[in-house]
Design a protein around this motif. Structure first.
Motif, PDB file in Angstrom:
ATOM      1  N   THR A 101      -6.889   0.149  -6.025  1.00  0.00           N
ATOM      2  CA  THR A 101      -7.493   0.515  -4.747  1.00  0.00           C
ATOM      3  C   THR A 101      -8.366  -0.644  -4.313  1.00  0.00           C
ATOM      4  O   THR A 101      -9.291  -1.037  -5.030  1.00  0.00           O
ATOM      5  CB  THR A 101      -8.309   1.810  -4.871  1.00  0.00           C
ATOM      6  OG1 THR A 101      -7.427   2.867  -5.267  1.00  0.00           O
ATOM      7  CG2 THR A 101      -8.962   2.177  -3.544  1.00  0.00           C
ATOM      8  N   SER A 135       0.819  -1.211   0.000  1.00  0.00           N
ATOM      9  CA  SER A 135       0.000   0.000   0.000  1.00  0.00           C
ATOM     10  C   SER A 135       0.852   1.260   0.000  1.00  0.00           C
ATOM     11  O   SER A 135       1.985   1.270   0.471  1.00  0.00           O
ATOM     12  CB  SER A 135      -0.923   0.010   1.222  1.00  0.00           C
ATOM     13  OG  SER A 135      -0.174   0.165   2.407  1.00  0.00           O
ATOM     14  N   SER A 136       0.279   2.323  -0.538  1.00  0.00           N
ATOM     15  CA  SER A 136       0.903   3.645  -0.488  1.00  0.00           C
ATOM     16  C   SER A 136       0.004   4.636   0.248  1.00  0.00           C
ATOM     17  O   SER A 136       0.458   5.686   0.683  1.00  0.00           O
ATOM     18  CB  SER A 136       1.182   4.157  -1.907  1.00  0.00           C
ATOM     19  OG  SER A 136      -0.010   4.172  -2.672  1.00  0.00           O
ATOM     20  N   LYS A 137      -1.297   4.272   0.400  1.00  0.00           N
ATOM     21  CA  LYS A 137      -2.242   5.144   1.092  1.00  0.00           C
ATOM     22  C   LYS A 137      -3.405   4.294   1.585  1.00  0.00           C
ATOM     23  O   LYS A 137      -3.873   3.402   0.888  1.00  0.00           O
ATOM     24  CB  LYS A 137      -2.744   6.218   0.124  1.00  0.00           C
ATOM     25  CG  LYS A 137      -3.808   7.140   0.697  1.00  0.00           C
ATOM     26  CD  LYS A 137      -4.141   8.279  -0.248  1.00  0.00           C
ATOM     27  CE  LYS A 137      -5.171   7.855  -1.254  1.00  0.00           C
ATOM     28  NZ  LYS A 137      -5.728   8.958  -2.046  1.00  0.00           N
ATOM     29  N   THR A 187       1.270  -6.535  -7.764  1.00  0.00           N
ATOM     30  CA  THR A 187       2.188  -7.129  -8.732  1.00  0.00           C
ATOM     31  C   THR A 187       1.895  -8.613  -8.878  1.00  0.00           C
ATOM     32  O   THR A 187       1.847  -9.352  -7.889  1.00  0.00           O
ATOM     33  CB  THR A 187       3.653  -6.945  -8.287  1.00  0.00           C
ATOM     34  OG1 THR A 187       3.915  -5.549  -8.108  1.00  0.00           O
ATOM     35  CG2 THR A 187       4.624  -7.524  -9.309  1.00  0.00           C
ATOM     36  N   SER A 222       3.105  -4.657 -12.629  1.00  0.00           N
ATOM     37  CA  SER A 222       2.703  -3.926 -11.430  1.00  0.00           C
ATOM     38  C   SER A 222       1.726  -2.836 -11.831  1.00  0.00           C
ATOM     39  O   SER A 222       1.981  -2.090 -12.778  1.00  0.00           O
ATOM     40  CB  SER A 222       3.919  -3.300 -10.741  1.00  0.00           C
ATOM     41  OG  SER A 222       4.800  -4.299 -10.285  1.00  0.00           O
ATOM     42  N   LYS A 223       0.625  -2.755 -11.106  1.00  0.00           N
ATOM     43  CA  LYS A 223      -0.391  -1.744 -11.382  1.00  0.00           C
ATOM     44  C   LYS A 223      -0.870  -1.143 -10.068  1.00  0.00           C
ATOM     45  O   LYS A 223      -0.948  -1.836  -9.054  1.00  0.00           O
ATOM     46  CB  LYS A 223      -1.584  -2.345 -12.117  1.00  0.00           C
ATOM     47  CG  LYS A 223      -1.237  -2.848 -13.512  1.00  0.00           C
ATOM     48  CD  LYS A 223      -2.476  -3.022 -14.335  1.00  0.00           C
ATOM     49  CE  LYS A 223      -2.133  -3.301 -15.771  1.00  0.00           C
ATOM     50  NZ  LYS A 223      -1.706  -2.157 -16.518  1.00  0.00           N
ATOM     51  N   THR A 224      -1.234   0.136 -10.127  1.00  0.00           N
ATOM     52  CA  THR A 224      -1.819   0.795  -8.969  1.00  0.00           C
ATOM     53  C   THR A 224      -3.291   0.418  -8.902  1.00  0.00           C
ATOM     54  O   THR A 224      -4.020   0.530  -9.892  1.00  0.00           O
ATOM     55  CB  THR A 224      -1.672   2.321  -9.075  1.00  0.00           C
ATOM     56  OG1 THR A 224      -0.281   2.643  -9.125  1.00  0.00           O
ATOM     57  CG2 THR A 224      -2.295   3.019  -7.877  1.00  0.00           C
ATOM     58  N   THR A 241      -4.867   1.920  -1.225  1.00  0.00           N
ATOM     59  CA  THR A 241      -4.346   2.135  -2.567  1.00  0.00           C
ATOM     60  C   THR A 241      -2.880   1.753  -2.557  1.00  0.00           C
ATOM     61  O   THR A 241      -2.155   2.087  -1.616  1.00  0.00           O
ATOM     62  CB  THR A 241      -4.523   3.614  -2.992  1.00  0.00           C
ATOM     63  OG1 THR A 241      -5.922   3.922  -2.964  1.00  0.00           O
ATOM     64  CG2 THR A 241      -3.978   3.866  -4.379  1.00  0.00           C
ATOM     65  N   GLY A 242      -2.457   1.052  -3.583  1.00  0.00           N
ATOM     66  CA  GLY A 242      -1.064   0.637  -3.642  1.00  0.00           C
ATOM     67  C   GLY A 242      -0.771  -0.100  -4.926  1.00  0.00           C
ATOM     68  O   GLY A 242      -1.545  -0.056  -5.879  1.00  0.00           O
ATOM     69  N   THR A 243       0.351  -0.799  -4.916  1.00  0.00           N
ATOM     70  CA  THR A 243       0.814  -1.514  -6.099  1.00  0.00           C
ATOM     71  C   THR A 243       0.547  -3.004  -5.954  1.00  0.00           C
ATOM     72  O   THR A 243       0.980  -3.626  -4.983  1.00  0.00           O
ATOM     73  CB  THR A 243       2.322  -1.269  -6.306  1.00  0.00           C
ATOM     74  OG1 THR A 243       2.538   0.143  -6.410  1.00  0.00           O
ATOM     75  CG2 THR A 243       2.820  -1.954  -7.568  1.00  0.00           C
TER      76      THR A 243
END
Length: 176
Positions: free
Chosen positions: A128, A102-104, A119, A124-126, A115-117
């Motif tokens: 949610t 995750s990034s958020k 893989t 790799s795709k972003t 929300t994140g990546t």
């Protein structure tokens, strides 16, 4: 006075660290389903593994780093499972893990979303991912998420009229 103020600031900083400590995934399950010409193929992967930082009071400070061993799926059909492990689908020898980092994380109504990546294979795709979180009596959290993934976006197989592109995933994890 300065000592008292410094002590209060230190206490608040330490309390914030304790409430957002890193947890391990201690149990869980991963299920999936995809429609095909003869009905629906249901399957499982082994439980997810990894780390999580989560506190429902501060979801913006949460983070997830979760992996699922790609070779562990079962569909109750040995021939199909062997094919899915090949380079045509998951290519588990070269890409052993499905990974989400995750990034958020944020709260949306009474649910959360991370929300994140994501893989799979070498793609790799972003994304949610929606999830529910429930604090258990023993202090652990039960997290559940149901989401759809287009397998073609990750080079999992090819376009085929006998097999739908969208796979529904149900992920459950208990973190401690």
């Amino acid at each position: 006075m300065r000592f008292l103020l410094t002590s209060c600031i230190l206490f608040v900083a330490l309390a914030g660290q304790v409430s957002a400590q890193t947890s391990k995934i201690v149990s869980g399950s991963t299920k999936f389903s995809v429609k095909f010409i003869l009905g629906t193929c249901n399957g499982t992967f082994d439980a997810p593994r990894g780390e999580a930082v989560f506190n429902e009071k501060n979801p913006e400070n949460a983070s997830f780093d979760v992996k699922i061993a790609a070779s562990t799926f079962k569909t109750n059909n040995n021939s199909r499972d062997k094919d899915l492990k090949s380079d045509k689908y998951f290519w588990v020898e070269k890409y052993p893990d499905i990974h989400f980092k995750s990034s958020k994380v944020e709260k949306k109504g009474d649910k959360y979303q991370a929300t994140g990546t994501l893989t799979m294979r070498d793609v790799s795709k972003t994304v949610t991912l929606p999830f529910d979180a429930k604090k258990n009596a023993d202090g652990t959290y039960s997290l559940t998420s149901t989401f759809d993934v287009n397998r073609l976006d990750y080079k999992i197989g090819e376009k085929d009229w006998k097999l739908k592109d969208v796979v529904t995933v149900n992920l459950q994890a208990t973190i401690k």
